[in-house]
Write a protein that holds these residues in place. Structure first.
Motif, PDB file in Angstrom:
ATOM      1  N   GLY B 328       8.270  -2.725  18.457  1.00  0.00           N
ATOM      2  CA  GLY B 328       7.274  -1.697  18.169  1.00  0.00           C
ATOM      3  C   GLY B 328       7.637  -0.828  16.982  1.00  0.00           C
ATOM      4  O   GLY B 328       8.415  -1.220  16.105  1.00  0.00           O
ATOM      5  N   THR B 329       7.074   0.376  17.004  1.00  0.00           N
ATOM      6  CA  THR B 329       7.299   1.306  15.895  1.00  0.00           C
ATOM      7  C   THR B 329       8.077   2.515  16.405  1.00  0.00           C
ATOM      8  O   THR B 329       8.209   2.718  17.605  1.00  0.00           O
ATOM      9  N   LYS B 330       8.562   3.308  15.474  1.00  0.00           N
ATOM     10  CA  LYS B 330       9.236   4.560  15.855  1.00  0.00           C
ATOM     11  C   LYS B 330       8.822   5.647  14.874  1.00  0.00           C
ATOM     12  O   LYS B 330       8.708   5.400  13.675  1.00  0.00           O
ATOM     13  N   VAL B 331       8.611   6.839  15.436  1.00  0.00           N
ATOM     14  CA  VAL B 331       8.239   7.978  14.595  1.00  0.00           C
ATOM     15  C   VAL B 331       9.507   8.756  14.233  1.00  0.00           C
ATOM     16  O   VAL B 331      10.360   9.000  15.086  1.00  0.00           O
ATOM     17  N   PHE B 332       9.610   9.130  12.985  1.00  0.00           N
ATOM     18  CA  PHE B 332      10.730   9.967  12.548  1.00  0.00           C
ATOM     19  C   PHE B 332      10.212  11.234  11.890  1.00  0.00           C
ATOM     20  O   PHE B 332       9.162  11.224  11.255  1.00  0.00           O
ATOM     21  N   ALA B 333      10.983  12.294  12.060  1.00  0.00           N
ATOM     22  CA  ALA B 333      10.700  13.526  11.343  1.00  0.00           C
ATOM     23  C   ALA B 333      11.682  13.569  10.183  1.00  0.00           C
ATOM     24  O   ALA B 333      12.878  13.747  10.373  1.00  0.00           O
ATOM     25  N   LEU B 334      11.172  13.333   9.007  1.00  0.00           N
ATOM     26  CA  LEU B 334      12.012  13.217   7.817  1.00  0.00           C
ATOM     27  C   LEU B 334      12.100  14.587   7.151  1.00  0.00           C
ATOM     28  O   LEU B 334      11.095  15.125   6.690  1.00  0.00           O
ATOM     29  N   THR B 335      13.313  15.152   7.131  1.00  0.00           N
ATOM     30  CA  THR B 335      13.461  16.515   6.605  1.00  0.00           C
ATOM     31  C   THR B 335      14.777  16.656   5.846  1.00  0.00           C
ATOM     32  O   THR B 335      15.492  15.692   5.665  1.00  0.00           O
ATOM     33  N   ILE B 346       7.263   3.903  11.376  1.00  0.00           N
ATOM     34  CA  ILE B 346       7.509   2.600  10.765  1.00  0.00           C
ATOM     35  C   ILE B 346       7.882   1.592  11.846  1.00  0.00           C
ATOM     36  O   ILE B 346       8.345   1.969  12.917  1.00  0.00           O
ATOM     37  N   PRO B 347       7.694   0.319  11.573  1.00  0.00           N
ATOM     38  CA  PRO B 347       8.116  -0.678  12.555  1.00  0.00           C
ATOM     39  C   PRO B 347       9.642  -0.683  12.629  1.00  0.00           C
ATOM     40  O   PRO B 347      10.318  -0.492  11.615  1.00  0.00           O
ATOM     41  N   MET B 348      10.189  -0.878  13.807  1.00  0.00           N
ATOM     42  CA  MET B 348      11.626  -1.044  13.956  1.00  0.00           C
ATOM     43  C   MET B 348      12.045  -2.205  13.057  1.00  0.00           C
ATOM     44  O   MET B 348      11.265  -3.132  12.826  1.00  0.00           O
ATOM     45  N   GLY B 349      13.260  -2.161  12.589  1.00  0.00           N
ATOM     46  CA  GLY B 349      13.725  -3.258  11.741  1.00  0.00           C
ATOM     47  C   GLY B 349      13.647  -2.927  10.257  1.00  0.00           C
ATOM     48  O   GLY B 349      14.223  -3.613   9.433  1.00  0.00           O
ATOM     49  N   ALA B 350      12.911  -1.860   9.914  1.00  0.00           N
ATOM     50  CA  ALA B 350      12.924  -1.403   8.522  1.00  0.00           C
ATOM     51  C   ALA B 350      14.301  -0.785   8.269  1.00  0.00           C
ATOM     52  O   ALA B 350      15.026  -0.459   9.207  1.00  0.00           O
ATOM     53  N   THR B 351      14.658  -0.606   7.020  1.00  0.00           N
ATOM     54  CA  THR B 351      15.972  -0.021   6.754  1.00  0.00           C
ATOM     55  C   THR B 351      15.849   1.484   6.528  1.00  0.00           C
ATOM     56  O   THR B 351      14.763   2.003   6.271  1.00  0.00           O
ATOM     57  N   ILE B 352      16.985   2.155   6.626  1.00  0.00           N
ATOM     58  CA  ILE B 352      17.013   3.592   6.360  1.00  0.00           C
ATOM     59  C   ILE B 352      16.581   3.832   4.910  1.00  0.00           C
ATOM     60  O   ILE B 352      15.882   4.791   4.596  1.00  0.00           O
ATOM     61  N   ARG B 353      16.960   2.898   4.027  1.00  0.00           N
ATOM     62  CA  ARG B 353      16.560   3.019   2.624  1.00  0.00           C
ATOM     63  C   ARG B 353      15.026   3.038   2.486  1.00  0.00           C
ATOM     64  O   ARG B 353      14.473   3.831   1.725  1.00  0.00           O
ATOM     65  N   ASP B 354      14.342   2.164   3.262  1.00  0.00           N
ATOM     66  CA  ASP B 354      12.875   2.131   3.207  1.00  0.00           C
ATOM     67  C   ASP B 354      12.299   3.512   3.487  1.00  0.00           C
ATOM     68  O   ASP B 354      11.339   3.941   2.853  1.00  0.00           O
ATOM     69  N   VAL B 355      12.895   4.182   4.481  1.00  0.00           N
ATOM     70  CA  VAL B 355      12.357   5.477   4.886  1.00  0.00           C
ATOM     71  C   VAL B 355      12.666   6.550   3.836  1.00  0.00           C
ATOM     72  O   VAL B 355      11.771   7.252   3.367  1.00  0.00           O
ATOM     73  N   ILE B 356      13.921   6.638   3.440  1.00  0.00           N
ATOM     74  CA  ILE B 356      14.323   7.746   2.567  1.00  0.00           C
ATOM     75  C   ILE B 356      13.843   7.538   1.127  1.00  0.00           C
ATOM     76  O   ILE B 356      13.274   8.438   0.518  1.00  0.00           O
ATOM     77  N   PHE B 357      14.057   6.330   0.604  1.00  0.00           N
ATOM     78  CA  PHE B 357      13.710   6.130  -0.801  1.00  0.00           C
ATOM     79  C   PHE B 357      12.321   5.524  -0.978  1.00  0.00           C
ATOM     80  O   PHE B 357      11.703   5.660  -2.029  1.00  0.00           O
ATOM     81  N   GLY B 358      11.820   4.832   0.048  1.00  0.00           N
ATOM     82  CA  GLY B 358      10.477   4.288  -0.041  1.00  0.00           C
ATOM     83  C   GLY B 358       9.459   5.370   0.274  1.00  0.00           C
ATOM     84  O   GLY B 358       8.844   5.955  -0.618  1.00  0.00           O
ATOM     85  N   ILE B 359       9.346   5.685   1.554  1.00  0.00           N
ATOM     86  CA  ILE B 359       8.326   6.647   1.990  1.00  0.00           C
ATOM     87  C   ILE B 359       8.665   8.065   1.529  1.00  0.00           C
ATOM     88  O   ILE B 359       7.814   8.794   1.034  1.00  0.00           O
ATOM     89  N   GLY B 360       9.935   8.439   1.664  1.00  0.00           N
ATOM     90  CA  GLY B 360      10.320   9.817   1.339  1.00  0.00           C
ATOM     91  C   GLY B 360      10.490  10.074  -0.151  1.00  0.00           C
ATOM     92  O   GLY B 360      10.715  11.205  -0.564  1.00  0.00           O
ATOM     93  N   ALA B 361      10.427   9.021  -0.970  1.00  0.00           N
ATOM     94  CA  ALA B 361      10.502   9.116  -2.436  1.00  0.00           C
ATOM     95  C   ALA B 361      11.844   9.642  -2.948  1.00  0.00           C
ATOM     96  O   ALA B 361      11.953  10.063  -4.093  1.00  0.00           O
ATOM     97  N   GLY B 362      12.864   9.604  -2.115  1.00  0.00           N
ATOM     98  CA  GLY B 362      14.204   9.953  -2.599  1.00  0.00           C
ATOM     99  C   GLY B 362      14.597  11.388  -2.368  1.00  0.00           C
ATOM    100  O   GLY B 362      13.939  12.145  -1.651  1.00  0.00           O
TER     101      GLY B 362
END
Lengths: 164, 575
Positions: B328-335, B346-362
């Protein structure tokens, strides 16, 4: 010992226990409702004076020590009065990383010995994207800087007409 | 035509009410434009956000709206001009949303949380109908099993297993409890779900109640979330009116009173019963003896919010997303020190990089990325070199951190890891309920050592002492709070041992954070002698002739950083 028959007289003149009577009547026989009663009492009086804690214990047929135990366990309950403006300053992780300690210092500098404000640090307000964050009573202020905090507080003080 | 204003807690803090007022004032009433509210869409860095839907349902999103822009939006909606277009959501920012896969947050920021009809229009309460009319309770549990849904509060325990245990437990009365005591500092996923889509939680709880055979539901909500409680109460009222709740099964809200340990299920139950929130030994598990000693099922908000989607789309559709171990997916609070912070699913299995540098733009200001803290005070810091770790219960646990409820606090090079560990220990020390000696006293001793280290009084052997006390606390504590409290310290020692050593042996804070270990000096080449620092120094430690380089008397300096703040020429160096 359950002090069922004894009458407890609330000596604290500032606390009108009659206000709490409907709350107690509604929850007296519901088990597990002590926290709810204490929350409502704090809403009414702003804090929970010792006399009131005795009064609640008596009315709810609980030992005062038990009520006191619950009051002191939870961060929400206060046993001292607060100023007209309660500043809840977030010290969560995101706020900490973004400098909430500096904000705390600014708040304290601006407060001085003023009783208009009371500062309370809380673990997290859940507005992490706007960190650092604080609430003054029910209003939330985000992306704080030392400057903006002082401006906000000065604004309130001016509205109150105080010269402080 | 419809104008929708985002009114989650963060939107309100950013000024959504003023925006709403301006919009309402600008409207004459004759345009046939409806003004509605929505919860938080998760793009907290762009709040306040206003969506305008034209009659064809095409949406325009305006971001960082203020009162002036609000008036422009109304003009724009009337077709008078298009000044407001400058505030349209940019395609770069839109990627924050388009890169996500939303299941638990499917309706957040889309529907009006205070209007049950909007939820029903989106297919809401269809899953309840399907479960109750077409499925047996066992089939519901099988579907959840097929989905692979695991507890989203942090531990990742299989949801179906808990449900089956509660179903099989003997008891005349059974309870369904929702843990909405989101206490991790740096996490706000559950708040967003309740504020933005309370009916998905209610629907999930109804389905759970049917599967288990429960007659009563309780939501234990954090007292710090007054808006969430208000919206949930309203949603419950509407669900009662529509007959989704009633005699057979009803839900009420109980506000917590501020205690982190109450996120632990046995402590939560004690608190629900009006007691001090201290945990007790398991077994018996709450599924056997829970609330008022009756079989009780406890899940967190996000877990329940996933349930209607699973019932509607099938367990297979949910388990198709994710990694081998986590579905499934997991919700994160990116701060933290992130450019685009907010809610990320995001779906489980994505990398931390996807979240921080992909969605969070770095990282903010493009500074070097140092670490990310996952799992709050129970979790740990994952260093930059492990940024390609996949998000999966097992993989995250292997780093020493935990998935946790979904807090992701990003740190850059200016964050001192020893201070970070101290911060979390300060938190767990305050929040320890005091029942277990190791947790009560151990966290205090660890905090004392960490404070000493950050103040430059660290001693040889302190690192080893921290490790040893940490191990003892983990072994000697009853509940999750104590068992995980040393994690932030142990992971920072594991990955950033050199920072601890620098503090202790070299008396240096490499992140230039710990004041006691810093030295301030003025660079002669940069100083123009404006004397701004000298005027602002609270202890009169700075001296120098006008228009000549100034000097700091290190004997007097209290390291308050005032000179750094007031210098316009960047002439005060810190080392």
């Amino acid at each position: 010992m359950r002090a069922e028959k004894r009458e407890f007289v609330c000596k604290d003149k500032a606390v009108d226990v009659k206000l709490l009577a409907p709350v107690i009547a509604a929850h007296k026989d519901k088990k597990g409702s002590l926290i709810t009663v204490l929350q409502k009492a704090q809403e009414l009086y702003g804090y929970l004076p010792t006399d009131l804690i005795y009064h609640i214990a008596l009315e709810m047929r609980l030992k005062p020590s038990k009520v006191m135990g619950v009051v002191t366990f939870y961060a929400q309950f206060r046993t001292k009065p607060v100023g007209k403006y309660l500043i809840t300053l977030c010290q969560g992780t995101a706020c900490h990383v973004n400098g909430s300690k500096e904000i705390e210092r600014a708040v304290m500098e601006e407060m001085g010995g003023d009783s208009l404000f009371t500062l309370e640090n809380v673990a997290c307000l859940g507005c992490c994207s706007l960190s650092p964050v604080m609430m003054i009573n029910d209003e939330t202020y985000g992306s704080l800087t030392k400057k903006s905090v002082k401006e906000i507080m000065r604004g309130i003080r001016e509205r109150e007409g105080g010269d402080a | 035509m419809k104008i929708v204003i985002g009114k989650g807690s963060c939107g309100l803090a950013a000024g959504a009410l003023k925006v709403e007022k301006s919009i309402r004032e600008a409207l004459t009433g004759g345009e046939g434009i409806e003004v509605k509210s929505a919860g938080c869409v998760g793009m907290c860095f762009l709040e306040p956000i206003v969506d305008v839907y034209d009659d064809g349902g095409v949406k325009k999103t305006y971001v960082k709206v203020n009162e002036d822009v609000a008036r422009e939006i109304v003009k724009n909606a009337r077709g008078e001009d298009n000044e407001a277009d400058k505030h349209l959501l940019s395609s770069d920012d839109e990627e924050f949303l388009t890169r996500q896969t939303r299941v638990a947050l499917r309706n957040c920021g889309v529907i009006d949380p205070e209007d049950i009809d909007e939820y029903i229009e989106k297919g809401g309460y269809e899953a309840v109908r399907k479960a109750l009319e077409e499925m047996t309770p066992d089939q519901v549990i099988d579907e959840i099993k097929a989905s692979g849904l695991a507890g989203r509060g942090g531990a990742g325990f299989p949801t179906w297993f808990k449900w089956r245990a509660a179903r099989q437990a003997e008891g005349d009365v059974k309870y369904v409890i929702c843990n909405a005591d989101e206490g991790d500092p740096g996490a706000f996923m559950d708040r967003a779900v309740i504020e933005g889509d309370p009916h998905s939680l209610i629907e999930g709880m109804i389905i759970a109640a049917y599967a288990i055979g429960a007659s009563e539901g309780v939501v234990y909500a954090r007292a710090e979330y007054p808006l969430a409680i208000k919206r949930l109460e309203k949603a419950l009222e509407q669900a009662r009116e529509k007959g989704f709740l009633g005699e057979k099964f009803d839900i009420y809200v109980k506000a917590g009173a501020g205690a982190f340990v109450c996120g632990e299920e046995t402590a939560l139950i004690a608190s629900l019963e009006g007691e001090r929130g201290t945990p007790r030994l398991k077994p018996p598990f709450p599924a056997q003896k829970g609330f008022w000693q009756k079989p009780s099922n406890i899940n967190n908000v996000e877990t329940y919010a996933n349930v209607p989607w699973i019932i509607q789309n099938g367990g297979g559709a949910f388990s198709a997303m994710g990694s081998e171990n986590s579905k499934g997916t997991k919700v994160f609070a990116l701060t933290g020190k992130i450019k685009n912070g907010g809610l990320v699913e995001i779906p489980m299995g994505a990398t931390i990089r996807d979240v921080i540098f992909g969605i969070g733009a770095g990282i903010k200001d493009d500074r070097p990325f140092k670490a990310v803290q996952m799992g709050g005070p129970s979790g740990g810091c994952i260093p930059a070199e492990l940024v390609d770790t996949i998000i999966d219960y097992k993989e995250i646990a292997a780093t020493g951190a935990i998935m946790g409820s979904g807090g992701m606090v990003v740190m850059d090079e200016a964050t001192c890891m020893v201070d970070m560990a101290r911060f979390f220990l300060d938190f767990t020390r305050k929040e320890s309920c005091g029942k277990c000696v190791h947790c009560r006293i151990g966290t205090k001793r660890m905090l004392e050592i960490l404070t000493r280290v950050t103040e430059g009084r660290g001693k040889d052997g302190d690192i080893e002492l921290l490790e040893s006390i940490g191990k003892d606390i983990k072994e000697g504590s009853l509940c999750g709070l104590g068992q995980t409290a040393p994690n932030p310290v142990l992971t920072t020692i594991k990955y950033f041992r050199h920072e601890y050593e620098a503090h202790i042996y070299d008396k240096r804070c490499t992140a230039k954070h710990c004041a006691a270990l810093l030295t301030f000096s003025i660079e002669n080449e940069k100083c123009v002698g404006c004397s701004a620092c000298a005027k602002n120094c609270p202890v009169g430690a700075i001296d120098g002739a006008p228009r000549a380089p100034h000097e700091i008397d290190l004997e007097k300096c209290v390291k308050c950083r005032k000179c750094v703040e007031v210098c316009h020429f960047d002439a005060v160096s810190v080392y």
